[in-house]
Design a protein around this motif. Structure first.
Motif, PDB file in Angstrom:
ATOM      1  N   ALA A  36       1.939   7.773 -10.880  1.00 54.24           N
ATOM      2  CA  ALA A  36       1.044   6.818 -11.531  1.00 54.24           C
ATOM      3  C   ALA A  36      -0.263   7.484 -11.935  1.00 54.24           C
ATOM      4  CB  ALA A  36       0.783   5.631 -10.608  1.00 54.24           C
ATOM      5  N   GLN A  37      -0.797   8.316 -11.055  1.00 53.18           N
ATOM      6  CA  GLN A  37      -2.048   8.999 -11.377  1.00 53.18           C
ATOM      7  C   GLN A  37      -1.860  10.002 -12.515  1.00 53.18           C
ATOM      8  OE1 GLN A  37      -5.134   9.482  -8.206  1.00 53.18           O
ATOM      9  NE2 GLN A  37      -3.265   9.692  -6.979  1.00 53.18           N
ATOM     10  N   LEU A  38      -0.741  10.721 -12.511  1.00 49.39           N
ATOM     11  CA  LEU A  38      -0.459  11.657 -13.602  1.00 49.39           C
ATOM     12  C   LEU A  38      -0.345  10.925 -14.932  1.00 49.39           C
ATOM     13  CD1 LEU A  38       2.128  14.101 -11.994  1.00 49.39           C
ATOM     14  CD2 LEU A  38      -0.200  14.646 -12.754  1.00 49.39           C
ATOM     15  N   ASP A  39       0.171   9.699 -14.878  1.00 52.97           N
ATOM     16  CA  ASP A  39       0.329   8.890 -16.087  1.00 52.97           C
ATOM     17  C   ASP A  39      -0.960   8.183 -16.492  1.00 52.97           C
ATOM     18  OD1 ASP A  39       2.961   9.661 -16.210  1.00 52.97           O
ATOM     19  OD2 ASP A  39       3.767   7.752 -15.495  1.00 52.97           O
ATOM     20  N   GLY A  40      -2.035   8.402 -15.723  1.00 57.88           N
ATOM     21  CA  GLY A  40      -3.317   7.806 -16.064  1.00 57.88           C
ATOM     22  C   GLY A  40      -3.466   6.351 -15.668  1.00 57.88           C
ATOM     23  N   LYS A  41      -2.581   5.867 -14.806  1.00 57.04           N
ATOM     24  CA  LYS A  41      -2.663   4.471 -14.384  1.00 57.04           C
ATOM     25  C   LYS A  41      -3.758   4.289 -13.336  1.00 57.04           C
ATOM     26  CE  LYS A  41       0.978   1.817 -14.052  1.00 57.04           C
ATOM     27  NZ  LYS A  41       0.935   1.053 -15.289  1.00 57.04           N
ATOM     28  N   ILE A  42      -4.337   3.120 -13.330  1.00 56.96           N
ATOM     29  CA  ILE A  42      -5.245   2.720 -12.256  1.00 56.96           C
ATOM     30  C   ILE A  42      -4.368   2.240 -11.114  1.00 56.96           C
ATOM     31  CG2 ILE A  42      -6.996   1.042 -11.559  1.00 56.96           C
ATOM     32  CD1 ILE A  42      -7.924   1.106 -14.549  1.00 56.96           C
ATOM     33  N   VAL A  43      -4.700   2.655  -9.885  1.00 61.48           N
ATOM     34  CA  VAL A  43      -3.906   2.296  -8.711  1.00 61.48           C
ATOM     35  C   VAL A  43      -4.822   1.597  -7.706  1.00 61.48           C
ATOM     36  CG1 VAL A  43      -2.412   3.135  -6.865  1.00 61.48           C
ATOM     37  CG2 VAL A  43      -2.448   4.330  -9.071  1.00 61.48           C
ATOM     38  N   VAL A  44      -4.401   0.400  -7.287  1.00 68.01           N
ATOM     39  CA  VAL A  44      -5.118  -0.351  -6.264  1.00 68.01           C
ATOM     40  C   VAL A  44      -4.282  -0.302  -4.990  1.00 68.01           C
ATOM     41  CG1 VAL A  44      -6.018  -2.613  -5.573  1.00 68.01           C
ATOM     42  CG2 VAL A  44      -6.154  -1.890  -7.978  1.00 68.01           C
ATOM     43  N   ILE A  45      -4.900   0.144  -3.899  1.00 68.19           N
ATOM     44  CA  ILE A  45      -4.195   0.252  -2.622  1.00 68.19           C
ATOM     45  C   ILE A  45      -4.919  -0.610  -1.600  1.00 68.19           C
ATOM     46  CG2 ILE A  45      -3.488   1.803  -0.756  1.00 68.19           C
ATOM     47  CD1 ILE A  45      -3.545   4.072  -2.860  1.00 68.19           C
ATOM     48  N   ILE A  72      -1.933  -2.251 -14.138  1.00 69.86           N
ATOM     49  CA  ILE A  72      -2.432  -1.619 -12.922  1.00 69.86           C
ATOM     50  C   ILE A  72      -1.342  -1.650 -11.861  1.00 69.86           C
ATOM     51  CG2 ILE A  72      -4.135  -1.818 -11.056  1.00 69.86           C
ATOM     52  CD1 ILE A  72      -6.102  -2.833 -13.188  1.00 69.86           C
ATOM     53  N   LEU A  73      -1.230  -0.562 -11.133  1.00 73.58           N
ATOM     54  CA  LEU A  73      -0.241  -0.459 -10.064  1.00 73.58           C
ATOM     55  C   LEU A  73      -0.880  -0.860  -8.741  1.00 73.58           C
ATOM     56  CD1 LEU A  73       2.560   0.474  -9.033  1.00 73.58           C
ATOM     57  CD2 LEU A  73       1.575   2.767  -8.827  1.00 73.58           C
ATOM     58  N   PHE A  74      -0.267  -1.807  -8.046  1.00 70.51           N
ATOM     59  CA  PHE A  74      -0.749  -2.271  -6.748  1.00 70.51           C
ATOM     60  C   PHE A  74       0.203  -1.778  -5.660  1.00 70.51           C
ATOM     61  CE2 PHE A  74      -4.129  -5.243  -7.837  1.00 70.51           C
ATOM     62  CZ  PHE A  74      -3.931  -5.391  -9.207  1.00 70.51           C
ATOM     63  N   LEU A  75      -0.365  -1.102  -4.659  1.00 71.63           N
ATOM     64  CA  LEU A  75       0.417  -0.600  -3.527  1.00 71.63           C
ATOM     65  C   LEU A  75      -0.239  -1.065  -2.235  1.00 71.63           C
ATOM     66  CD1 LEU A  75       0.899   3.088  -4.734  1.00 71.63           C
ATOM     67  CD2 LEU A  75       2.553   1.228  -4.895  1.00 71.63           C
ATOM     68  N   SER A  76       0.554  -1.138  -1.177  1.00 74.77           N
ATOM     69  CA  SER A  76      -0.015  -1.547   0.103  1.00 74.77           C
ATOM     70  C   SER A  76       0.667  -0.817   1.246  1.00 74.77           C
ATOM     71  CB  SER A  76       0.143  -3.058   0.288  1.00 74.77           C
ATOM     72  OG  SER A  76       1.509  -3.402   0.380  1.00 74.77           O
ATOM     73  N   PHE A  77       0.007  -0.850   2.405  1.00 74.08           N
ATOM     74  CA  PHE A  77       0.625  -0.289   3.607  1.00 74.08           C
ATOM     75  C   PHE A  77       0.043  -0.986   4.828  1.00 74.08           C
ATOM     76  CE2 PHE A  77      -3.190   2.215   3.230  1.00 74.08           C
ATOM     77  CZ  PHE A  77      -3.562   2.492   4.529  1.00 74.08           C
ATOM     78  N   GLU A  78       0.847  -1.038   5.881  1.00 74.79           N
ATOM     79  CA  GLU A  78       0.404  -1.653   7.122  1.00 74.79           C
ATOM     80  C   GLU A  78      -0.318  -0.605   7.957  1.00 74.79           C
ATOM     81  OE1 GLU A  78       1.880  -4.554  10.716  1.00 74.79           O
ATOM     82  OE2 GLU A  78       3.356  -3.818   9.282  1.00 74.79           O
ATOM     83  N   GLN A  79      -1.583  -0.848   8.194  1.00 74.06           N
ATOM     84  CA  GLN A  79      -2.490   0.118   8.829  1.00 74.06           C
ATOM     85  C   GLN A  79      -1.973   0.647  10.166  1.00 74.06           C
ATOM     86  OE1 GLN A  79      -5.401   1.152   7.419  1.00 74.06           O
ATOM     87  NE2 GLN A  79      -6.058   2.407   9.107  1.00 74.06           N
ATOM     88  N   GLU A  80      -1.516  -0.221  11.022  1.00 77.20           N
ATOM     89  CA  GLU A  80      -1.092   0.201  12.364  1.00 77.20           C
ATOM     90  C   GLU A  80       0.235   0.956  12.359  1.00 77.20           C
ATOM     91  OE1 GLU A  80      -2.717  -0.045  15.449  1.00 77.20           O
ATOM     92  OE2 GLU A  80      -4.346  -0.374  14.037  1.00 77.20           O
ATOM     93  N   LYS A  81       1.132   0.607  11.461  1.00 80.13           N
ATOM     94  CA  LYS A  81       2.455   1.231  11.430  1.00 80.13           C
ATOM     95  C   LYS A  81       2.489   2.506  10.594  1.00 80.13           C
ATOM     96  CE  LYS A  81       5.140  -2.935  12.268  1.00 80.13           C
ATOM     97  NZ  LYS A  81       6.112  -3.878  11.733  1.00 80.13           N
ATOM     98  N   ASP A  82       1.596   2.616   9.640  1.00 81.77           N
ATOM     99  CA  ASP A  82       1.638   3.730   8.691  1.00 81.77           C
ATOM    100  C   ASP A  82       0.374   4.587   8.803  1.00 81.77           C
ATOM    101  OD1 ASP A  82       4.150   2.987   7.348  1.00 81.77           O
ATOM    102  OD2 ASP A  82       3.001   1.207   6.793  1.00 81.77           O
ATOM    103  N   LYS A  83       0.178   5.139   9.988  1.00 88.60           N
ATOM    104  CA  LYS A  83      -1.040   5.915  10.261  1.00 88.60           C
ATOM    105  C   LYS A  83      -1.124   7.195   9.436  1.00 88.60           C
ATOM    106  CE  LYS A  83      -1.422   3.892  14.779  1.00 88.60           C
ATOM    107  NZ  LYS A  83      -2.584   3.537  15.478  1.00 88.60           N
ATOM    108  N   THR A  84       0.015   7.749   9.042  1.00 83.27           N
ATOM    109  CA  THR A  84       0.016   8.954   8.209  1.00 83.27           C
ATOM    110  C   THR A  84      -0.594   8.651   6.839  1.00 83.27           C
ATOM    111  OG1 THR A  84       1.986   9.754   9.330  1.00 83.27           O
ATOM    112  CG2 THR A  84       1.469  10.768   7.229  1.00 83.27           C
TER     113      THR A  84
END
Length: 125
Positions: A36-45, A72-84
């Motif tokens: 997404a970044q290479l394609d110039g998209k804005i990414v919201v995490i 715009i690309l929206f991504l998410s992650f669970e803070q406690e489970k995805d510490k990496t």
């Protein structure tokens, strides 16, 4: 194992990625994020936690934003489970929203639940 995403058709994001901001699962993926970044998209995490009421309010706002800002690309992650992922992105708290543009972080908020402020940050890019 490296996955090459070079020859993916134009609708890759809309066909493959749906409702990331509201999924109760981790939707962040390095390959998708980098492409997404290479394609110039804005990414919201956003980072969230199952028991977090502020997170739920943010997810509701981001769900609507995902409909309102189709490019715009929206991504998410669970803070406690995805510490990496949290460590990779330098996110220490649930309720963090980070926006990337042109391969760099351009906005970060913690605990923001005001829809107008979140939308303003997205629109400013």
């Amino acid at each position: 194992c490296h996955i090459h995403i070079k020859n993916i058709h134009h609708n890759f994001y809309t066909d493959f990625i749906q409702s990331f901001a509201v999924d109760k699962s981790t939707t962040f993926n390095n390959e998708i994020f980098e492409k997404a970044q290479l394609d110039g998209k804005i990414v919201v995490i956003n980072s969230w936690n199952e028991t977090c009421t502020t997170c739920k309010a943010q997810i509701k706002i981001l769900n609507q934003a995902e409909k309102d800002f189709e490019d715009i690309l929206f991504l998410s992650f669970e803070q406690e489970k995805d510490k990496t992922i949290a460590k990779q992105l330098g996110i220490d708290y649930w309720t963090t929203i980070v926006i990337y543009q042109n391969n760099k972080e351009v906005y970060r908020s913690i605990g923001q639940m005001n829809k107008d402020k979140i939308y303003s940050a997205i629109k400013s890019l």
